[in-house]
Scaffold this motif. Structure first.
Motif, PDB file in Angstrom:
ATOM      1  N   PRO A 283      -0.001   5.326   3.409  1.00  0.00           N
ATOM      2  CA  PRO A 283      -1.366   4.793   3.962  1.00  0.00           C
ATOM      3  C   PRO A 283      -1.133   5.883   4.438  1.00  0.00           C
ATOM      4  CG  PRO A 283       1.041   3.611   4.447  1.00  0.00           C
ATOM      5  CD  PRO A 283       0.864   4.012   2.962  1.00  0.00           C
TER       6      PRO A 283
ATOM      7  N   TRP B 141      -3.347   0.883  10.015  1.00  0.00           N
ATOM      8  CA  TRP B 141      -3.134   2.258   8.613  1.00  0.00           C
ATOM      9  C   TRP B 141      -4.525   1.722   8.176  1.00  0.00           C
ATOM     10  CZ3 TRP B 141      -4.792  -0.054   3.452  1.00  0.00           C
ATOM     11  CH2 TRP B 141      -5.329  -1.264   3.425  1.00  0.00           C
TER      12      TRP B 141
ATOM     13  N   LYS C 229       1.082  -1.002   0.363  1.00  0.00           N
ATOM     14  CA  LYS C 229      -0.086  -0.125   0.267  1.00  0.00           C
ATOM     15  C   LYS C 229       1.040   0.687   0.504  1.00  0.00           C
ATOM     16  CE  LYS C 229      -3.814   2.162   0.496  1.00  0.00           C
ATOM     17  NZ  LYS C 229      -4.664   2.548  -0.596  1.00  0.00           N
TER      18      LYS C 229
END
Lengths: 113, 113
Positions: free
Chosen positions: A31, A93, A28
């Motif tokens: 984040p 997150w 990701k």
């Protein structure tokens, strides 16, 4: 798929000693990251959040500090541990699309003696 | 500041009975996000339900909740408790455009046979 790791899994430390806990998230980019503390039998207390590298906002003052040296890394630290720092530290997150869901890491258990 | 109140610290139920965990909140903002997180023993919290829409029922894994802004409530319900529902349940709030989450004290649900 995104994965979140925390290290160490558990620590036993002496009062007055330093501490560094780490969190990384893979899969990701950029984040929103969070640190939480959970005292034994207690509620979840948000400590810090970071929306970008190098930027960290403090939510409560517990003689702890946080840093985000890389996009996928969030560090929690202190130079001098207190007995009251014992507990369960969780990194999380958050998706920033409409899902608005926080995903928590496996956590680090800290015992300060 | 914002606050979330969960009045029950411990709820003990017999399997098959309905579940209702209370959550009320206080905020000066008109568009809060409300969440229910569940934390099983020795695990991290995970999202169970969330809502932003007034008077709309949201459901997941047999649980449901409706955000009522008129009463500032977001109670968690399930028609029939299962042994596997035994866990710690947290209600949480986040305001739109805000990165801060406020968690309630948590309610421990214990389901017995």
């Amino acid at each position: 798929a995104q994965t979140i790791h925390q290290w160490p899994v558990a620590e036993i430390k002496a009062v007055g000693s330093p501490l560094s806990l780490g969190c990384t998230i893979k899969g990701k980019s950029s984040p929103n990251l969070y640190w939480y503390w959970q005292a034994t039998g207690g509620t979840l207390q948000q400590l810090f959040y970071s929306i970008t590298v190098g930027q960290v906002e403090s939510v409560v003052q517990l003689n702890l500090s946080a840093s985000r040296p890389k996009d996928d890394q969030f560090i929690l630290s202190t130079e001098k541990l207190l007995l009251s720092h014992s507990g369960f530290y969780l990194c999380a997150w958050r998706r920033t699309d409409n899902q608005d869901t926080q995903y928590f890491g496996p956590g680090t258990r800290l015992l300060v003696l | 500041g914002d606050s979330v109140t969960q009045t029950e610290g411990l709820v003990t139920l017999t399997e098959g009975l309905p579940v209702m965990l209370n959550c009320t909140y206080q905020t000066i903002y008109s568009n809060p996000f409300l969440f229910w997180y569940v934390q099983h023993l020795n695990e991290s919290p995970r999202l169970l339900l969330k809502s932003f829409t007034d008077n709309k029922r949201t459901e997941h894994q047999g649980f449901h909740a409706t955000l009522h802004k008129s009463s500032s409530s977001f109670h968690l319900q399930k028609s029939s408790a299962q042994l596997s529902d035994s866990a710690l349940y947290y209600c949480a709030l986040r305001n739109t455009g805000n990165y801060k989450y406020v968690f309630g004290a948590g309610t421990r649900l214990k389901v017995i046979a």
